[in-house]
Scaffold this motif. Structure first.
Motif, PDB file in Angstrom:
ATOM      1  N   GLN A 102       0.849  -1.187   0.000  1.00 39.37           N
ATOM      2  CA  GLN A 102       0.000   0.000   0.000  1.00 39.37           C
ATOM      3  C   GLN A 102       0.888   1.241   0.000  1.00 39.37           C
ATOM      4  OE1 GLN A 102      -2.979  -0.170   3.047  1.00 39.37           O
ATOM      5  NE2 GLN A 102      -3.768   1.889   2.638  1.00 39.37           N
ATOM      6  N   PRO A 103       1.062   1.916  -1.146  1.00 35.60           N
ATOM      7  CA  PRO A 103       1.975   3.057  -1.230  1.00 35.60           C
ATOM      8  C   PRO A 103       1.659   4.187  -0.260  1.00 35.60           C
ATOM      9  CG  PRO A 103       1.343   2.328  -3.422  1.00 35.60           C
ATOM     10  CD  PRO A 103       0.470   1.590  -2.455  1.00 35.60           C
ATOM     11  N   SER A 104       0.380   4.372   0.074  1.00 33.34           N
ATOM     12  CA  SER A 104       0.017   5.480   0.963  1.00 33.34           C
ATOM     13  C   SER A 104       0.670   5.350   2.329  1.00 33.34           C
ATOM     14  CB  SER A 104      -1.503   5.557   1.118  1.00 33.34           C
ATOM     15  OG  SER A 104      -2.025   4.344   1.633  1.00 33.34           O
ATOM     16  N   GLU A 105       1.001   4.114   2.749  1.00 35.18           N
ATOM     17  CA  GLU A 105       1.647   3.926   4.049  1.00 35.18           C
ATOM     18  C   GLU A 105       3.003   4.621   4.105  1.00 35.18           C
ATOM     19  OE1 GLU A 105       0.742   2.520   6.904  1.00 35.18           O
ATOM     20  OE2 GLU A 105      -1.264   2.076   6.197  1.00 35.18           O
ATOM     21  N   PHE A 106       3.735   4.597   2.990  1.00 35.49           N
ATOM     22  CA  PHE A 106       5.071   5.196   2.982  1.00 35.49           C
ATOM     23  C   PHE A 106       5.007   6.715   3.121  1.00 35.49           C
ATOM     24  CE2 PHE A 106       5.614   1.345   0.172  1.00 35.49           C
ATOM     25  CZ  PHE A 106       6.179   0.570   1.162  1.00 35.49           C
ATOM     26  N   LEU A 107       3.880   7.310   2.692  1.00 37.94           N
ATOM     27  CA  LEU A 107       3.737   8.764   2.809  1.00 37.94           C
ATOM     28  C   LEU A 107       3.659   9.210   4.263  1.00 37.94           C
ATOM     29  CD1 LEU A 107       3.549  10.914   0.509  1.00 37.94           C
ATOM     30  CD2 LEU A 107       3.179   8.566  -0.295  1.00 37.94           C
ATOM     31  N   LYS A 108       3.365   8.291   5.181  1.00 34.97           N
ATOM     32  CA  LYS A 108       3.305   8.646   6.600  1.00 34.97           C
ATOM     33  C   LYS A 108       4.677   9.058   7.131  1.00 34.97           C
ATOM     34  CE  LYS A 108      -0.633   5.616   7.472  1.00 34.97           C
ATOM     35  NZ  LYS A 108      -1.118   4.371   8.108  1.00 34.97           N
ATOM     36  N   ILE A 109       5.734   8.608   6.460  1.00 32.80           N
ATOM     37  CA  ILE A 109       7.092   9.053   6.810  1.00 32.80           C
ATOM     38  C   ILE A 109       7.569  10.112   5.831  1.00 32.80           C
ATOM     39  CG2 ILE A 109       9.509   8.358   7.034  1.00 32.80           C
ATOM     40  CD1 ILE A 109       8.586   5.654   7.916  1.00 32.80           C
ATOM     41  N   ILE A 110       7.306   9.899   4.550  1.00 30.24           N
ATOM     42  CA  ILE A 110       7.790  10.828   3.533  1.00 30.24           C
ATOM     43  C   ILE A 110       7.177  12.215   3.706  1.00 30.24           C
ATOM     44  CG2 ILE A 110       7.813  11.313   1.058  1.00 30.24           C
ATOM     45  CD1 ILE A 110       7.911   8.288   0.583  1.00 30.24           C
ATOM     46  N   MET A 111       5.898  12.293   4.088  1.00 33.54           N
ATOM     47  CA  MET A 111       5.244  13.597   4.205  1.00 33.54           C
ATOM     48  C   MET A 111       5.881  14.488   5.271  1.00 33.54           C
ATOM     49  SD  MET A 111       3.263  15.881   3.295  1.00 33.54           S
ATOM     50  CE  MET A 111       2.485  14.998   1.967  1.00 33.54           C
ATOM     51  N   PRO A 112       6.000  14.029   6.543  1.00 38.54           N
ATOM     52  CA  PRO A 112       6.652  14.917   7.521  1.00 38.54           C
ATOM     53  C   PRO A 112       8.097  15.225   7.161  1.00 38.54           C
ATOM     54  CG  PRO A 112       6.309  12.730   8.457  1.00 38.54           C
ATOM     55  CD  PRO A 112       5.534  12.781   7.175  1.00 38.54           C
ATOM     56  N   ALA A 113       8.782  14.261   6.542  1.00 37.45           N
ATOM     57  CA  ALA A 113      10.167  14.511   6.123  1.00 37.45           C
ATOM     58  C   ALA A 113      10.227  15.595   5.054  1.00 37.45           C
ATOM     59  CB  ALA A 113      10.796  13.217   5.607  1.00 37.45           C
ATOM     60  N   THR A 114       9.263  15.593   4.134  1.00 38.01           N
ATOM     61  CA  THR A 114       9.236  16.596   3.067  1.00 38.01           C
ATOM     62  C   THR A 114       8.995  17.992   3.624  1.00 38.01           C
ATOM     63  OG1 THR A 114       8.381  14.966   1.487  1.00 38.01           O
ATOM     64  CG2 THR A 114       8.078  17.291   0.935  1.00 38.01           C
ATOM     65  N   ILE A 115       8.018  18.130   4.511  1.00 35.22           N
ATOM     66  CA  ILE A 115       7.729  19.447   5.095  1.00 35.22           C
ATOM     67  C   ILE A 115       8.885  19.910   5.966  1.00 35.22           C
ATOM     68  CG2 ILE A 115       6.068  20.780   6.437  1.00 35.22           C
ATOM     69  CD1 ILE A 115       5.037  19.676   3.773  1.00 35.22           C
ATOM     70  N   ALA A 116       9.508  18.973   6.710  1.00 32.92           N
ATOM     71  CA  ALA A 116      10.671  19.333   7.537  1.00 32.92           C
ATOM     72  C   ALA A 116      11.828  19.787   6.663  1.00 32.92           C
ATOM     73  CB  ALA A 116      11.081  18.138   8.395  1.00 32.92           C
ATOM     74  N   TRP A 117      12.052  19.089   5.554  1.00 35.05           N
ATOM     75  CA  TRP A 117      13.127  19.486   4.632  1.00 35.05           C
ATOM     76  C   TRP A 117      12.849  20.871   4.054  1.00 35.05           C
ATOM     77  CZ3 TRP A 117      12.111  20.273  -0.650  1.00 35.05           C
ATOM     78  CH2 TRP A 117      13.226  20.558  -1.431  1.00 35.05           C
ATOM     79  N   TYR A 118      11.630  21.118   3.633  1.00 29.26           N
ATOM     80  CA  TYR A 118      11.302  22.406   3.002  1.00 29.26           C
ATOM     81  C   TYR A 118      11.422  23.566   4.002  1.00 29.26           C
ATOM     82  CZ  TYR A 118       8.574  26.081   0.750  1.00 29.26           C
ATOM     83  OH  TYR A 118       8.174  27.284   0.222  1.00 29.26           O
ATOM     84  N   LEU A 119      10.873  23.395   5.202  1.00 21.34           N
ATOM     85  CA  LEU A 119      10.886  24.482   6.182  1.00 21.34           C
ATOM     86  C   LEU A 119      12.268  24.719   6.779  1.00 21.34           C
ATOM     87  CD1 LEU A 119       7.524  23.845   8.088  1.00 21.34           C
ATOM     88  CD2 LEU A 119       7.986  25.508   6.278  1.00 21.34           C
ATOM     89  N   SER A 120      13.100  23.665   6.844  1.00 20.82           N
ATOM     90  CA  SER A 120      14.434  23.818   7.431  1.00 20.82           C
ATOM     91  C   SER A 120      15.366  24.638   6.549  1.00 20.82           C
ATOM     92  CB  SER A 120      15.060  22.446   7.700  1.00 20.82           C
ATOM     93  OG  SER A 120      15.306  21.751   6.485  1.00 20.82           O
TER      94      SER A 120
END
Length: 381
Positions: free
Chosen positions: A123-141
């Protein structure tokens, strides 16, 4: 007296060496201990909840082993190296969701999986549970905090794209969790309270619009059932009624392992997945449920400690987002099983049966271990 001092010193040396060994292996001892406790408890409860299904138990044990290997492997990767690959991970995650949209595997009326016959179904959506916060953290940092209006809008857009694709599957529970994972990173980044209040006010017309144009009929029925389970006790209200009956019948100390009636007599549906805490409460009572909640609280507390001690902005934002998202996991599942929230299909972390979800959770804690044990580098991401 000197011999006593030498013995005390040697014990301190042993403890220090053990700590140093875990540090070199990039393992956080408290997190590892708590996760192993949950793993053992999960198999214990799952054996009863599944009707003594040994094959299902072996599958869950295999998923725990795979998740543990994934966690330990991710813990070896420095956070700054993770940050470099986050944008690519986000793009791949969205592309996989598009593949699900076009040619996904359908099961039980939902299209959420990619199925490679004879190889794997995930289920690909499960991986977004980690990728999503990592993406926002990368962008805001990459900019100063608190986030500006522009950065907030871009962050919301990054969150919105996968959430819309997941809602189309449909999978409201996972979409809510991914939305929360990105929103929590914004919160940890110091999002202004005035904007939070404005978002809460704007949520009212959004919810109304979702009711009429987005939610499916079965999702609306779940909300009706949440408000009045007794309106359809033999239909949509059955799950909640039986779940609350199981929880209440356990009393303080429970009926005993393998002695639950609601699950073993098939009154309680989905007893080994979404409603497994009802089985635990019936067999181990209030004491067993409180012990599980205590382990969860210690995991969340440890995650918050790691967040505070993180030396980089990326690490701090990511650790905070992952920890608070884990809290939402627990809160939503227990809330829906006890009738305090509508049923949205969110499993109980580490206890419910499920391979992809389990590996994703363990991977998230591997990220926390990496952030905590790679604290020497201070270069800005």
């Amino acid at each position: 007296m000197n011999s006593n001092f030498d013995r005390t010193l040697s014990r301190e040396d042993v403890l220090r060496r053990r700590s140093s060994l875990l540090q070199r292996l990039h393992i956080d001892g408290p997190l590892l201990l708590l996760l192993l406790l949950l793993a053992c408890g999960s198999l214990f409860v799952l054996y009863s909840a599944s009707g003594k299904d040994v094959d299902l138990l072996l599958k869950q044990a295999s998923s725990f082993g795979l998740g543990m290997a994934s966690m330990l492997l991710i813990a070896q990767v420095e956070p700054r190296f993770m940050a470099r690959w986050v944008p690519l991970g986000y793009v791949c995650g969205v592309l996989l969701l598009l593949v699900v949209e076009v040619m996904g595997h359908n099961a039980m009326g939902a299209t959420r999986w990619i199925n490679i016959p004879g190889v794997i179904r995930f289920q690909p959506s499960e991986f977004l549970k980690i990728i999503m916060p990592a993406t926002i953290a990368w962008y805001l940092s990459r900019s100063s905090l608190p986030p500006s209006f522009k950065h907030t809008l871009v962050s919301l857009a990054l969150i919105g794209v996968p959430c819309v694709l997941i809602l189309r599957q449909p999978d409201l529970g996972t979409a809510v969790l991914i939305l929360a994972s990105g929103a929590f990173v914004l919160f940890v980044a110091g999002l202004r309270w005035l904007w939070i209040a404005g978002a809460a006010a704007a949520a009212v017309p959004v919810v109304v619009g979702m009711w009429y144009f987005v939610l499916h009929e079965y999702q609306k029925q779940r909300i009706h059932t949440f408000l009045d389970p007794e309106s359809d006790p033999l239909g949509t209200g059955w799950n909640i009624i039986q779940s609350k009956a199981a929880i209440g019948s356990g009393g303080v100390f429970g009926k005993g392992w393998l002695l639950g009636t609601q699950s073993h007599l098939d009154f309680l549906p989905e007893s080994h997945t979404d409603f497994i805490i009802a089985v635990l409460s019936e067999e181990f009572g209030l004491v067993g449920a409180c012990l599980l909640l205590m382990v969860y609280l210690m995991l969340i507390a440890r995650g918050l400690v790691i967040t505070v001690q993180a030396q980089t902005l990326f690490g701090k934002l990511l650790a905070g987002g992952l920890t608070l998202t884990f809290f939402v996991y627990v809160f939503i599942n227990i809330g829906m099983v006890s009738g305090l929230l509508p049923v949205v299909g969110v499993p109980l972390p580490f206890i419910s049966y499920g391979g992809t979800s389990l590996v994703t959770l363990m991977s998230g804690f591997g990220v926390l271990m990496s952030i905590h044990t790679h604290r020497k580098w201070i270069t800005k991401v």
